[in-house]
Enzyme design. Structure first.
Site, PDB file in Angstrom:
ATOM      1  N   ARG A  10      35.355  42.245  31.911  1.00 48.53           N
ATOM      2  CA  ARG A  10      36.136  43.299  32.183  1.00 48.53           C
ATOM      3  C   ARG A  10      35.510  44.933  32.155  1.00 48.53           C
ATOM      4  NH1 ARG A  10      38.324  40.632  35.291  1.00 48.53           N
ATOM      5  NH2 ARG A  10      40.638  39.925  35.558  1.00 48.53           N
TER       6      ARG A  10
ATOM      7  N   HIS B 119      31.918  43.998  41.568  1.00 46.16           N
ATOM      8  CA  HIS B 119      32.962  42.785  40.890  1.00 46.16           C
ATOM      9  C   HIS B 119      32.868  41.552  41.784  1.00 46.16           C
ATOM     10  CE1 HIS B 119      36.808  42.408  38.491  1.00 46.16           C
ATOM     11  NE2 HIS B 119      36.112  41.404  38.546  1.00 46.16           N
TER      12      HIS B 119
ATOM     13  N   GLU C 167      37.479  50.717  38.574  1.00 47.55           N
ATOM     14  CA  GLU C 167      37.118  50.073  39.567  1.00 47.55           C
ATOM     15  C   GLU C 167      38.018  50.739  40.935  1.00 47.55           C
ATOM     16  OE1 GLU C 167      36.901  45.953  39.509  1.00 47.55           O
ATOM     17  OE2 GLU C 167      35.523  46.113  37.615  1.00 47.55           O
TER      18      GLU C 167
END
Length: 315
Positions: free
Chosen positions: A234, A281, A263
């Site tokens: 993360r 991601h 993000e």
């Protein structure tokens, strides 16, 4: 289980495969990620389930706006964006999708390590720009083989990464809150000592408040100017401004990043750095894994509404 009378929320952007599965089972109401919790239509407020992806999760405000909510089914392994304590207090079940994405995330972590150390992305840009054809030579890279590789978080994904790197690593070490049973790798309890002894760090720990900014300026300085860091966990686990500064000042050699603090926004400084490899991601982003994740999210809903035990409960 199929019951088209059960109202279920599809929260934020979900895959077409998952949406098709939901719509074949339930009465689905789509809810935008930026919808105001205090202005939901009655049909949405009556939802008994909410399906969300990890980066969006389910806040306390969203749960409070859904008085009939019984379960949050996540399309992700990470659940740090879900207010788990609030869900527990309200008796709302929470599920996620572990295990099915382990191999693909581990594959990407190893790929990012090699791409970062061997300058693969930078060299690709050089060739495409015509610099090689004009006679320019790329800088020599470092090497992965023989490095002492540190795994930050030796859970399912961390173990899968370590197994892939065993044939090439000089040594694999790891840092957890406590030693992992039967790992076979050397445990380093102090995070600074762990970083100092690692020539590359792969961040694979779970997210959440307890891991926020675990990788800070002190750890990056301990990693040192020859070290690289890869993050497939993360974005919140790394102190992002500290990482940007360490990279800009060449206090570490490079980074391979699949996740970021805010993000889809990436710090502008990183976009111009040739010693950084960036991904949007993509850890679990293969066709088979995303289908398996959707199947598991649906199976948890089926189990809940049939009164069976949940397959992968968080709460």
């Amino acid at each position: 289980m199929t019951d088209r009378t059960i109202p279920v929320i599809a929260y934020g952007p979900l895959s077409p495969y998952l949406l098709e599965g939901l719509e074949s089972r339930f009465a689905v109401h789509r809810l935008a990620a930026d919808a105001a919790p205090d202005a939901l239509p009655d049909a949405v407020r009556n939802a008994r389930a909410l399906v969300s992806f990890g980066a969006l999760g389910a806040s306390a405000a969203v749960m409070d706006a859904l008085p009939a909510l019984e379960i949050v089914s996540l399309f992700s392994v990470g659940y740090d964006k879900v207010d788990v304590d609030h869900a527990r207090a309200k008796g709302i079940r929470v599920t996620n999708t572990p295990d099915v994405l382990t191999d693909d995330v581990a594959d990407l972590a190893v790929g990012l390590l090699f791409a970062t150390v061997r300058n693969i992305a930078a060299n690709d840009r050089m060739v495409r720009a015509g610099a090689w054809a004009r006679g320019e030579s790329p800088a020599l890279s470092a090497r992965v083989t023989g490095r002492r590789i540190g795994i930050l978080g030796l859970g399912r994904i961390g173990r899968a990464i370590a197994a892939r790197l065993e044939p090439v690593a000089g040594e694999i070490v790891y840092h957890n809150r406590r030693p992992a049973p039967d790992s076979g790798y050397r445990y380093i309890a102090d995070p600074i000592a762990f970083a100092r002894e690692s020539e590359a760090i792969i961040v694979a720990t779970s997210g959440g408040p307890e891991a926020a900014k675990l990788v800070d300026a002190a750890m990056l300085d301990a990693l040192g100017p020859q070290g690289v860091i890869v993050n497939i966990s993360r974005g919140s686990v790394i102190d992002e401004p500290a990482l940007v500064a360490a990279l800009a000042e060449r206090r570490i050699a490079g980074a391979g990043l699949d996740v970021f603090a805010d993000e889809p926004h990436v710090p502008q400084e990183l976009l111009t750095m040739d010693h950084v490899v960036l991904q949007p991601h993509q850890g679990s982003a293969t066709v088979l894994t995303r289908q398996a994740m959707a199947d598991l999210a649906l199976a948890n809903l089926d189990a809940h509404f049939a009164g069976r035990e949940l397959l992968t409960p968080v709460v």
